[in-house]
Design an enzyme around this catalytic site. Structure first.
Site, PDB file in Angstrom:
ATOM      1  N   LYS A 224      44.327  31.288  42.118  1.00  0.00           N
ATOM      2  CA  LYS A 224      44.832  29.917  42.247  1.00  0.00           C
ATOM      3  C   LYS A 224      44.623  29.426  43.679  1.00  0.00           C
ATOM      4  O   LYS A 224      44.100  28.355  43.905  1.00  0.00           O
ATOM      5  CB  LYS A 224      46.314  29.878  41.868  1.00  0.00           C
ATOM      6  N   GLU A 230      43.781  40.690  48.196  1.00  0.00           N
ATOM      7  CA  GLU A 230      43.201  41.630  47.233  1.00  0.00           C
ATOM      8  C   GLU A 230      41.969  41.025  46.566  1.00  0.00           C
ATOM      9  O   GLU A 230      40.913  41.647  46.467  1.00  0.00           O
ATOM     10  CB  GLU A 230      44.223  41.976  46.127  1.00  0.00           C
ATOM     11  N   GLY A 284      51.068  30.671  38.916  1.00  0.00           N
ATOM     12  CA  GLY A 284      50.154  31.788  38.669  1.00  0.00           C
ATOM     13  C   GLY A 284      50.518  32.576  37.424  1.00  0.00           C
ATOM     14  O   GLY A 284      49.677  32.881  36.582  1.00  0.00           O
ATOM     15  N   ARG A 285      51.799  32.912  37.274  1.00  0.00           N
ATOM     16  CA  ARG A 285      52.201  33.770  36.145  1.00  0.00           C
ATOM     17  C   ARG A 285      52.295  32.995  34.838  1.00  0.00           C
ATOM     18  O   ARG A 285      52.609  33.569  33.800  1.00  0.00           O
ATOM     19  CB  ARG A 285      53.510  34.493  36.475  1.00  0.00           C
ATOM     20  N   GLU A 370      59.220  37.943  38.740  1.00  0.00           N
ATOM     21  CA  GLU A 370      58.892  36.962  39.787  1.00  0.00           C
ATOM     22  C   GLU A 370      59.682  35.671  39.541  1.00  0.00           C
ATOM     23  O   GLU A 370      59.952  34.914  40.462  1.00  0.00           O
ATOM     24  CB  GLU A 370      57.380  36.657  39.812  1.00  0.00           C
ATOM     25  N   HIS A 401      58.623  59.809  23.572  1.00  0.00           N
ATOM     26  CA  HIS A 401      58.448  61.173  24.065  1.00  0.00           C
ATOM     27  C   HIS A 401      58.483  61.242  25.582  1.00  0.00           C
ATOM     28  O   HIS A 401      58.080  62.245  26.169  1.00  0.00           O
ATOM     29  CB  HIS A 401      57.131  61.739  23.518  1.00  0.00           C
ATOM     30  N   LYS A 529      53.390  40.290  52.709  1.00  0.00           N
ATOM     31  CA  LYS A 529      51.991  39.875  52.923  1.00  0.00           C
ATOM     32  C   LYS A 529      51.757  39.583  54.409  1.00  0.00           C
ATOM     33  O   LYS A 529      50.738  39.969  54.977  1.00  0.00           O
ATOM     34  CB  LYS A 529      51.698  38.582  52.148  1.00  0.00           C
TER      35      LYS A 529
HETATM   36  O1  F6P Z   1      52.045  38.070  44.411  1.00  0.00           O
HETATM   37  C1  F6P Z   1      52.327  36.745  44.440  1.00  0.00           C
HETATM   38  C2  F6P Z   1      51.329  35.845  43.815  1.00  0.00           C
HETATM   39  O2  F6P Z   1      51.412  34.654  44.516  1.00  0.00           O
HETATM   40  C3  F6P Z   1      51.560  35.622  42.325  1.00  0.00           C
HETATM   41  O3  F6P Z   1      52.562  34.719  42.075  1.00  0.00           O
HETATM   42  C4  F6P Z   1      50.208  35.187  41.885  1.00  0.00           C
HETATM   43  O4  F6P Z   1      50.077  35.251  40.495  1.00  0.00           O
HETATM   44  C5  F6P Z   1      49.349  36.184  42.618  1.00  0.00           C
HETATM   45  O5  F6P Z   1      49.985  36.326  43.880  1.00  0.00           O
HETATM   46  C6  F6P Z   1      47.902  35.827  42.767  1.00  0.00           C
HETATM   47  O6  F6P Z   1      47.728  34.617  43.427  1.00  0.00           O
HETATM   48  P1  F6P Z   1      46.349  33.846  43.397  1.00  0.00           P
HETATM   49  O7  F6P Z   1      46.044  33.473  42.000  1.00  0.00           O
HETATM   50  O8  F6P Z   1      46.563  32.646  44.272  1.00  0.00           O
HETATM   51  O9  F6P Z   1      45.298  34.763  43.964  1.00  0.00           O
END
Ligand code: F6P
Length: 564
Positions: A224, A230, A284-285, A370, A401, A529
């Protein structure tokens, strides 16, 4: 039978914000009344308990007759829903009101699944912006793109057909897509494999590309913000992997992206025809329904993907129109509040009896934790009541199990949802029937338990010495009253998955309104972060953290090991 109360022992739970003292007092008295009973006793006294405490809507059957509650307690909970203005809040959500106060945004993920809404419908506007028109345009673009990749008309830089798609994203840009792709594997096109890379340490990337050919691989970068460490780290690894083999011009043919951040997509080299827009009014979620779901659409095709959207939309309609007592998200929401705030369960397990749903608990972890992992109210004052529980889970019967022992006989207070399709996702009905039998057996055992008297009778029946019976019997007792619901459905198809996901999204919304918290922000992920940015150089030994001797010592040790 003996029953161990699940209720928190340290005093009474703090009253919720919603309403009058009377309402809270009445919930407490229901709780105390029921604490003196048990699910087993309640069921024995009421042959209509299933009819009273179950609802079937939109092809989903919610059986909550194994919760430690009865019709009067449920009426109290529904009064709470009214008193906390949930019905008004539902309207506000769908009308695009600013429901995310800290970020001053609406949350219009529901608009992404309104496929049937034609040009004749009232526009949904945010200022001058026509939400429905924008959604329709992006939907058509994603559809066309997916069709071109699936049909083979869109080829890689060397003219070869794309056989593998790698979704690069994390959190909401990964968990929803990977969960849905796994869940709908039975509908997937075997000629186009879809992979997911999210984690930062490079392992997942290396393992994934080890089996792929650059000339036949398409990366979809989902972020987003397009600033997430990452995702950018993995996207750069991917770009190098492609350009090392195919040259710099190959980026245009081997990358697509989804983001609100067009400048960052420009910088990365994403072409205008292969970039898809997100909007800041989609969290995002909650973004599976947008082009963030492109990997799912590539896996199962646009028709099936749109069935998923239609399923979500059907649940939206239900949420807006069903009476509270028959409203699935409202019921799931208040059951969670009952277990959390009245019975003191601080964790909730999600247990799907279909291996296809193996990532569903992980997906729900982000959606729920979240969203409801908050400690201040909408206006910034601290909450004085418990908010979201820990969400976790694994598919049954594997879970039986590993951790079911603790759920049956441990001291932790855990509530549970069982997810149960009636038919097999792979055409093996005999095995699915065994899974269903286990699911129902576990749900019953959790609710009814097994008393000391029953344990003694069983051991006497095996002709054990009386002293041995006395020793063993306490170990065989299951206290019962482990609150659980079963969510059953005919089969795990795209529409049903859409309904399930939307159901949990709306459950979270209902709870957030009752708890008076913002379910659409996530400030708690920021601090770590920021620190990581600073520590990155320190880990590499390029910067000394002089203001923190404790950390400096640890960094020194890591640097020592790195340099060996
Ligand atoms: O970890 C926090 C967060 O902002 C989530 O809410 C989101 O889904 C994720 O990081 C990834 O964010 P982006 O889509 O901006 O890379």
């Amino acid at each position: 039978m003996s029953s161990v109360p699940l209720t928190a022992t340290a005093g009474s739970p703090a009253p919720l914000p919603f309403a009058s003292h009377d309402l809270w007092q009445s919930l407490l008295s229901h709780r105390d009344r029921l604490r003196g009973s048990s699910v087993r006793a309640l069921a024995a006294a009421d042959p209509d308990r299933f009819a009273r405490l179950s609802v079937e809507a939109e092809g989903l059957l919610l059986d909550y007759s194994r919760q430690l509650l009865d019709a009067p307690a449920l009426a109290g909970l529904l009064a709470l829903v009214e008193a906390s203005s949930v019905p008004t809040a539902i309207q506000e959500l769908f009308e695009g009101a600013i429901v995310n106060g800290t970020e001053q945004r609406p949350a219009l993920h529901v608009a992404l699944r309104e496929l049937g809404v034609g040009p004749g419908t009232q526009p949904l506007r945010l200022g001058d912006f026509d939400v429905r028109a924008a959604v329709r345009t992006e939907r058509a673009r994603a559809r066309a793109f997916a069709t071109s990749v699936i049909s083979g008309s869109r080829k890689g830089a060397t003219g070869q057909r794309i056989t593998d798609v790698v979704n690069v994203g994390i959190g909401g840009s990964d968990l929803g897509p990977v969960m849905a792709t796994e869940a709908l594997k039975s509908y997937a096109n075997p000629r186009l494999r879809v992979h997911f890379v999210s984690n930062l340490d490079g392992v997942q990337f290396a393992d994934t590309v080890a089996e792929l050919e650059p000339a036949k691989t398409l990366f979809v970068i989902c972020s987003k913000t397009f600033t997430t460490l990452e995702t950018l780290t993995n996207a750069r690894l991917a770009r190098r992997w492609i350009t090392d083999k195919l040259g710099p011009n190959a980026v245009a043919k081997h990358f697509a992206a989804v983001s609100v951040n067009h400048a960052a997509m420009d910088d990365f080299g994403i072409g205008h025809d292969v970039r898809f827009t997100m909007w800041d009014w989609v969290g995002g979620r909650y973004s599976l329904w947008s082009a963030i779901g492109l990997a799912v659409e590539l896996a199962i095709g646009p028709e099936r993907f749109e069935e998923l959207l239609a399923g979500g939309h059907a649940m939206d309609r239900h949420f807006r129109t069903a009476p509270l007592a028959q409203n699935l998200p409202v019921l799931l929401g208040v059951l969670g509040v009952w277990n959390r705030n009245l019975l003191g369960c601080d964790s909730h397990a999600v247990l799907p009896y279909d291996q296809r749903l193996h990532r569903f608990p992980a997906y729900l972890q982000q959606l729920e934790m979240e969203s409801t992992g908050k400690r201040v109210r909408r206006d910034g004052r601290p909450v004085e009541w418990d908010t979201g529980p820990v969400i976790w889970g694994e598919p049954g019967s594997n879970a039986q199990h590993s951790f079911f022992q603790l759920l049956h006989q441990g001291t932790a207070r855990v509530s549970m949802d069982f997810l149960l399709p009636a038919t097999s996702s792979v055409g093996n009905q005999a095995s699915q029937d065994l899974a269903a039998a286990n699911c129902l057996a576990q749900a019953e055992a959790f609710a009814n338990g097994y008393s000391l008297e029953e344990a003694r009778a069983e051991l006497h029946g095996k002709r054990l010495e009386p002293s041995r019976v006395g020793e063993l019997a306490p170990h065989k007792v299951h206290p019962g009253d482990r609150p659980n619901s079963i969510l059953a459905f005919q089969k795990l198809d795209p529409a049903t998955l859409g309904k399930l996901v939307a159901l949990y999204e709306h459950k979270v919304y209902v709870q957030s309104v009752i708890w008076d918290i913002n379910p659409f922000d996530q400030w708690g992920v920021e601090l770590g972060k920021r620190l990581a940015d600073r520590f990155a150089q320190a880990v590499r030994g390029e910067l000394a953290i002089v203001d923190n001797p404790r950390l400096e010592a640890l960094f020194d040790r890591l640097a020592g090991w790195r340099s060996r």
